[in-house]
Each structure stands twice: as structure tokens, then as C-alpha cells.
Design an enzyme around this catalytic site. Structure first.
Site, PDB file in Angstrom:
ATOM      1  N   SER A 143      36.619  38.968  46.814  1.00  0.00           N
ATOM      2  CA  SER A 143      35.957  40.276  46.966  1.00  0.00           C
ATOM      3  C   SER A 143      35.060  40.215  48.196  1.00  0.00           C
ATOM      4  O   SER A 143      34.601  39.127  48.595  1.00  0.00           O
ATOM      5  CB  SER A 143      35.095  40.568  45.738  1.00  0.00           C
ATOM      6  N   TYR A 156      29.084  37.712  39.183  1.00  0.00           N
ATOM      7  CA  TYR A 156      30.342  38.232  39.734  1.00  0.00           C
ATOM      8  C   TYR A 156      30.478  37.831  41.214  1.00  0.00           C
ATOM      9  O   TYR A 156      31.502  37.282  41.619  1.00  0.00           O
ATOM     10  CB  TYR A 156      30.413  39.755  39.600  1.00  0.00           C
TER      11      TYR A 156
HETATM   12  P1  NAP Z   1      41.409  46.631  36.902  1.00  0.00           P
HETATM   13  O1  NAP Z   1      42.058  47.900  37.314  1.00  0.00           O
HETATM   14  O2  NAP Z   1      40.342  46.668  35.861  1.00  0.00           O
HETATM   15  O3  NAP Z   1      42.548  45.591  36.503  1.00  0.00           O
HETATM   16  C1  NAP Z   1      42.238  44.326  35.971  1.00  0.00           C
HETATM   17  C2  NAP Z   1      43.507  43.677  35.477  1.00  0.00           C
HETATM   18  O4  NAP Z   1      43.168  42.406  34.921  1.00  0.00           O
HETATM   19  C3  NAP Z   1      44.190  44.489  34.397  1.00  0.00           C
HETATM   20  O5  NAP Z   1      45.593  44.363  34.533  1.00  0.00           O
HETATM   21  C4  NAP Z   1      43.732  43.813  33.106  1.00  0.00           C
HETATM   22  O6  NAP Z   1      44.728  44.017  32.132  1.00  0.00           O
HETATM   23  C5  NAP Z   1      43.658  42.347  33.582  1.00  0.00           C
HETATM   24  N1  NAP Z   1      42.767  41.530  32.787  1.00  0.00           N
HETATM   25  C6  NAP Z   1      41.450  41.747  32.515  1.00  0.00           C
HETATM   26  N2  NAP Z   1      40.973  40.802  31.708  1.00  0.00           N
HETATM   27  C7  NAP Z   1      42.017  39.951  31.452  1.00  0.00           C
HETATM   28  C8  NAP Z   1      42.155  38.781  30.658  1.00  0.00           C
HETATM   29  N3  NAP Z   1      41.138  38.272  29.955  1.00  0.00           N
HETATM   30  N4  NAP Z   1      43.375  38.168  30.627  1.00  0.00           N
HETATM   31  C9  NAP Z   1      44.414  38.673  31.312  1.00  0.00           C
HETATM   32  N5  NAP Z   1      44.332  39.772  32.077  1.00  0.00           N
HETATM   33  C10 NAP Z   1      43.145  40.398  32.133  1.00  0.00           C
HETATM   34  O7  NAP Z   1      40.692  45.948  38.174  1.00  0.00           O
HETATM   35  P2  NAP Z   1      41.199  45.725  39.681  1.00  0.00           P
HETATM   36  O8  NAP Z   1      40.291  46.470  40.557  1.00  0.00           O
HETATM   37  O9  NAP Z   1      42.654  45.937  39.797  1.00  0.00           O
HETATM   38  O10 NAP Z   1      40.835  44.191  39.840  1.00  0.00           O
HETATM   39  C11 NAP Z   1      41.757  43.213  40.268  1.00  0.00           C
HETATM   40  C12 NAP Z   1      41.010  42.142  41.025  1.00  0.00           C
HETATM   41  O11 NAP Z   1      40.426  42.706  42.212  1.00  0.00           O
HETATM   42  C13 NAP Z   1      39.858  41.495  40.251  1.00  0.00           C
HETATM   43  O12 NAP Z   1      39.878  40.100  40.461  1.00  0.00           O
HETATM   44  C14 NAP Z   1      38.615  42.097  40.881  1.00  0.00           C
HETATM   45  O13 NAP Z   1      37.497  41.236  40.804  1.00  0.00           O
HETATM   46  C15 NAP Z   1      39.094  42.264  42.314  1.00  0.00           C
HETATM   47  N6  NAP Z   1      38.337  43.241  43.108  1.00  0.00           N
HETATM   48  C16 NAP Z   1      38.308  44.552  42.731  1.00  0.00           C
HETATM   49  C17 NAP Z   1      37.559  45.445  43.477  1.00  0.00           C
HETATM   50  C18 NAP Z   1      37.458  46.905  43.110  1.00  0.00           C
HETATM   51  O14 NAP Z   1      36.595  47.602  43.672  1.00  0.00           O
HETATM   52  N7  NAP Z   1      38.318  47.416  42.237  1.00  0.00           N
HETATM   53  C19 NAP Z   1      36.849  45.007  44.624  1.00  0.00           C
HETATM   54  C20 NAP Z   1      36.913  43.663  44.950  1.00  0.00           C
HETATM   55  C21 NAP Z   1      37.657  42.788  44.207  1.00  0.00           C
HETATM   56  P3  NAP Z   1      44.519  43.973  30.539  1.00  0.00           P
HETATM   57  O15 NAP Z   1      43.321  44.822  30.243  1.00  0.00           O
HETATM   58  O16 NAP Z   1      45.816  44.515  30.027  1.00  0.00           O
HETATM   59  O17 NAP Z   1      44.330  42.543  30.205  1.00  0.00           O
END
Ligand code: NAP
Length: 265
Positions: A143, A156
């Protein structure tokens, strides 16, 4: 998995929603067969059905809670044993906007378990297998708060700094062995991440990127051979300077005597 794709199989964690679901779509269109990991089996099955119908690739849903040791071990075993896997996308992660005075320490521990421990164990399962197969790619989702550490919850941010540091080290260990490691630093991206993190309005902010653009840029960065990809950073020279100065400083730490400013006799 019985893959006959020349690209092999990409295993994507957190593939049921958000950034991971877009990786699944884009990698399917690039010809990878897929193993999709997340907790929500229904959403995984629906995504798998859509991807098969749209692209004709093979998709295996692998429901697993990466906070659960037995589930995590199951995914590690797949990475070790399935010789057709050529790519791991370590994407599953959760965040928080709570300060240390508001945050529940048990939730912080669970975040560390997912963002750090699961990512590390999956990397440790994939890397030797990829080395033995002579090729493989690991994409780790960090991130922008790995650098802008004061912006969100401290645990985080620190978990994402870990991912960035681990990536540098893995690149050193694996580059000569045919294994590519790319670290991706998204800034605010419009996904349900923000509902879980506790600040839903960020999803619709004008400075928030769409996940499709984020993943397309990250894959363009991969194609260009970038080790670290920061899609939102327009002034890439800022990163280049930071990296160069970090590496130059790294050579200056080892001195038998403390610096004169401490006046140690
Ligand atoms: P998201 O839409 O909330 O998706 C998170 C994914 O992780 C979902 O598929 C969820 O599916 C899965 N997940 C959560 N807990 C889990 C667990 N215990 N075991 C297995 N799977 C799990 O979030 P996103 O934005 O796509 O995030 C993806 C990555 O990008 C993360 O590492 C996040 O830190 C990073 N990121 C995001 C942002 C942002 O602004 N969105 C910015 C920087 C970095 P289930 O609920 O079905 O398990």
C-alpha cells in the site's frame, strides 16, 4: 489443477471482491488458469462461473480463511504441490483507520495474521516451488501507506511496510533464480476495503482510483519489469530518488563508534 494453459495457473488470494477480483478477470483474459482463494464460497463460485463463461479458462475456487491455520496450510500445500502454478498474487488483506487509542488489539493481531503471516507463509510455500520449476512470479499487494505511514491505522501501515521490505529482500534472494517479485503500492482504491476499515466515504472520494485502473496499471508495471509499482504516483522520480538514497544510506550504518553527535568518549 490439470492446467494445459501455456501461461500456467495464477493463485490469487482475496479473489472474491475488489482488487483481487479484477486481477482474476485480467489474468484470465491473459490466458492464465486460476485458483481463487477467499472465505466467501458463494462469491468465489459466482466469480468462477463468470470467468469460465467469459474467457473459457479453467477456474478452481479454493475457499479458505487465511486467518485459520488449517485453511492456510491447505493453500500452502496447493502452492507447493501443484506444478502448474506459475504465479501467486498475495492480495488478501484488511485495513483500519482506527488510532491506537480506539483500535481493538485482537483485531490488530488478526490483521497481522492476514496481512503479514499469511502472506509470508504463502510466499515461503511458493518461492522454493517456483525456484525448483525454474520460473514463477509473486505479486505482493502492499500500500502507499507503507511509505505514508502516518495516514491510516499504525498496525495496518506497518503491515504494508513489512510487505514492501520483504519484497526488496525477496528480489535480492530470488532474482537470479528465475523468480520475479513485484510489490504493488495502491493508494486509495474504490473497494469494500473502506467499509471494513471504517471509512466508507473514501470509496467515492475524487482522489480514489477505480480498481480496474489500479490493476491495469499494476500489470503494465509488471510487463515493464518494475520491481515496485505505484500506480498513483505520477512523479516516479520521487520514488527513484528515495530508493537511491535508501540504498546509499544502507552502506553507511556500520561503524564501530557511535556518531560524534552522541559525545560517547
Ligand atoms: P476488499 O474489496 O475488501 O477485498 C478483500 C479480499 O480479501 C476479499 O476477496 C475478501 O474475501 C478477502 N479476505 C479478507 N479476509 C480474508 C481472510 N481472512 N481469508 C481469505 N480472504 C480474505 O479489499 P481490496 O481493496 O480489494 O484489498 C485488496 C488488497 O489491497 C489488500 O491487501 C489491501 O490492504 C490492499 N490495498 C487496498 C487499498 C484500497 O484503498 N482499497 C489501498 C491500498 C492497498 P472474503 O470476504 O470472501 O474472504
Amino acid at each position: 489443477m490439470n492446467s494445459s494453459s501455456p501461461k500456467g495457473v495464477a493463485l490469487i488470494t482475496g479473489a472474491s471482491a475488489g482488487i483481487g477480483a479484477i486481477y482474476a478477470d485480467r489474468l484470465a483474459r491473459r490466458g492464465y488458469d486460476l485458483i481463487l482463494v477467499a472465505r466467501n464460497e458463494q462469491r468465489l463460485n459466482a466469480a468462477a462461473g463468470r470467468l469460465r463463461a467469459d474467457t473459457g479458462i479453467q477456474v478452481t475456487p479454493l475457499p479458505a480463511d487465511l486467518n485459520n491455520h488449517a485453511d492456510l496450510a491447505k493453500v500452502e500445500a496447493v502452492l507447493r504441490d501443484d506444478a502448474t502454478i506459475t504465479m501467486l498474487v498475495n492480495n488478501a488483506g484488511v485495513g483500519s483507520v482506527a488510532s491506537i487509542l480506539q483500535a481493538d488489539v485482537d483485531k490488530m493481531e488478526a490483521m497481522i495474521d492476514l496481512n503479514i503471516t499469511a502472506l509470508t507463509r504463502l510466499t515461503y510455500a511458493a518461492a522454493p516451488a517456483f525456484v525448483a520449476r525454474g520460473k514463477g512470479t509473486i505479486i505482493n499487494i502492499s500500500s502507499a501507506v507503507a511509505i505514508a505511514v502516518e495516514n491510516l491505522n499504525g498496525v495496518y501501515s506497518a503491515s504494508k511496510s513489512y510487505v514492501l521490505s520483504l519484497g526488496h529482500s525477496l528480489q535480492k534472494d530470488l532474482a537470479e533464480k528465475g523468480v520475479r517479485v513485484q510489490t504493488v503500492l495502491p493508494a486509495a482504491t474504490a473497494t469494500d476495503f473502506w467499509d471494513v476499515a471504517g471509512y466508507a466515504p473514501q470509496k467515492t472520494s475524487q482522489i480514489t482510483m477505480q480498481p480496474q485502473d489500479l490493476v491495469d496499471a499494476a500489470l503494465a508495471g509488471l510487463d515493464a519489469g518494475e520491481l515496485v509499482t505505484i500506480p498513483g504516483l505520477h512523479d516516479i522520480e520521487a520514488w527513484t530518488r528515495w530508493e537511491q538514497e535508501r540504498r546509499e544510506m544502507a552502506a553507511k550504518f556500520r561503524n564501530a563508534k557511535p556518531a560524534p553527535r552522541y559525545h560517547v568518549a
